[in-house]
Scaffold this motif. Structure first.
Motif, short mmCIF file in Angstrom:
data_model
loop_
_atom_site.label_atom_id
_atom_site.label_comp_id
_atom_site.label_asym_id
_atom_site.label_seq_id
_atom_site.Cartn_x
_atom_site.Cartn_y
_atom_site.Cartn_z
N HIS A 98 59.08 -3.52 111.63
CA HIS A 98 57.95 -3.31 110.73
C HIS A 98 58.19 -4.07 109.44
N VAL A 99 57.14 -4.77 108.95
CA VAL A 99 57.23 -5.57 107.74
C VAL A 99 56.49 -4.85 106.62
N GLN A 100 57.13 -4.69 105.49
CA GLN A 100 56.47 -4.13 104.32
C GLN A 100 56.16 -5.25 103.34
N LEU A 101 54.88 -5.43 103.05
CA LEU A 101 54.43 -6.46 102.13
C LEU A 101 53.94 -5.81 100.85
N VAL A 102 54.34 -6.37 99.73
CA VAL A 102 53.96 -5.81 98.44
C VAL A 102 53.33 -6.91 97.59
N GLU A 103 52.07 -6.73 97.26
CA GLU A 103 51.37 -7.69 96.41
C GLU A 103 51.49 -7.28 94.95
N SER A 104 51.46 -8.27 94.09
CA SER A 104 51.46 -8.02 92.65
C SER A 104 50.81 -9.20 91.95
N GLY A 105 50.55 -9.02 90.67
CA GLY A 105 50.03 -10.12 89.87
C GLY A 105 48.55 -10.05 89.56
N GLY A 106 47.86 -9.09 90.13
CA GLY A 106 46.44 -8.95 89.84
C GLY A 106 46.22 -8.45 88.43
N GLY A 107 44.95 -8.44 88.02
CA GLY A 107 44.62 -7.96 86.70
C GLY A 107 43.20 -8.29 86.33
N SER A 108 42.87 -8.05 85.10
CA SER A 108 41.55 -8.36 84.56
C SER A 108 41.64 -9.61 83.71
N VAL A 109 40.85 -10.60 84.06
CA VAL A 109 40.90 -11.88 83.34
C VAL A 109 39.47 -12.34 83.04
N GLN A 110 39.39 -13.25 82.11
CA GLN A 110 38.09 -13.83 81.78
C GLN A 110 37.79 -15.02 82.68
N THR A 111 36.52 -15.31 82.79
CA THR A 111 36.08 -16.48 83.56
C THR A 111 36.81 -17.72 83.06
N GLU A 112 37.20 -18.56 84.01
CA GLU A 112 37.97 -19.78 83.77
C GLU A 112 39.45 -19.54 83.56
N GLY A 113 39.86 -18.27 83.60
CA GLY A 113 41.27 -17.97 83.48
C GLY A 113 42.02 -18.22 84.78
N SER A 114 43.33 -17.91 84.78
CA SER A 114 44.18 -18.13 85.94
C SER A 114 45.03 -16.90 86.22
N LEU A 115 45.41 -16.77 87.46
CA LEU A 115 46.34 -15.72 87.86
C LEU A 115 47.24 -16.27 88.96
N ARG A 116 48.44 -15.73 89.05
CA ARG A 116 49.30 -16.02 90.19
C ARG A 116 49.65 -14.71 90.86
N LEU A 117 49.21 -14.58 92.08
CA LEU A 117 49.52 -13.40 92.87
C LEU A 117 50.79 -13.63 93.67
N SER A 118 51.53 -12.57 93.88
CA SER A 118 52.77 -12.65 94.65
C SER A 118 52.72 -11.68 95.82
N CYS A 119 53.33 -12.08 96.90
CA CYS A 119 53.44 -11.24 98.09
C CYS A 119 54.91 -11.24 98.49
N ALA A 120 55.57 -10.13 98.27
CA ALA A 120 57.00 -10.05 98.54
C ALA A 120 57.27 -9.17 99.76
N ALA A 121 58.26 -9.57 100.52
CA ALA A 121 58.71 -8.78 101.66
C ALA A 121 60.24 -8.68 101.60
N SER A 122 60.76 -7.57 102.04
CA SER A 122 62.22 -7.44 102.08
C SER A 122 62.79 -8.47 103.04
N VAL A 123 62.10 -8.65 104.13
CA VAL A 123 62.48 -9.68 105.11
C VAL A 123 61.29 -9.94 106.00
#
Length: 126
Positions: free
Chosen positions: A1-26
């Motif tokens: 079984h794989v556990q995936l954890v996303e992070s990096g979301g948020g509230s931003v203004q138009t034209e802004g940027s975000l980097r989302l991450s998806c981490a797994a133990s393995v």
């Protein structure tokens, strides 16, 4: 079984940027592709980008080409989604997913192509 954890979301203004991450133990040896999907309120979940876990080939939905960049750091078991020039229509819950299907030479963007899913990270653009 794989556990995936996303992070990096948020509230931003138009034209802004975000980097989302998806981490797994393995990631299991059977994993060949990692994908990013999004689901806006009242809409179906859609694939936006995927990446070949070993070769690094990338695939994008037409609607996000030029603004979204998927990448991976295999040493950290992490896949990223860089989103630039955010638009209000990018507002959605973003999910990452891993497949377990045999390597077919490319990665898809369909929900059925992926077996393991994270809980999602919310992106809100205003």
């Amino acid at each position: 079984h794989v556990q995936l954890v996303e992070s990096g979301g948020g509230s931003v203004q138009t034209e802004g940027s975000l980097r989302l991450s998806c981490a797994a133990s393995v990631y299991p040896y059977s994993t060949n592709c990692i994908g990013w999907f999004r689901q806006a309120p009242g809409k179906e979940r859609e694939g936006v980008a995927s990446i070949a876990f070993r070769g690094g080939s990338t695939y994008y939905a037409d609607s996000v080409k030029g603004r979204f960049t998927i990448s991976r750091d295999n040493a950290k078991n992490t896949v990223y989604l860089q989103i630039n020039k955010l638009k209000p229509e990018d507002t959605a819950m973003y999910y990452c997913a891993a497949d377990r299907r045999p390597w077919v030479g490319w990665c898809g963007l369909g929900l059925a192509d992926f077996s393991y899913w994270g809980q999602g990270t919310q992106v809100t653009v205003s």
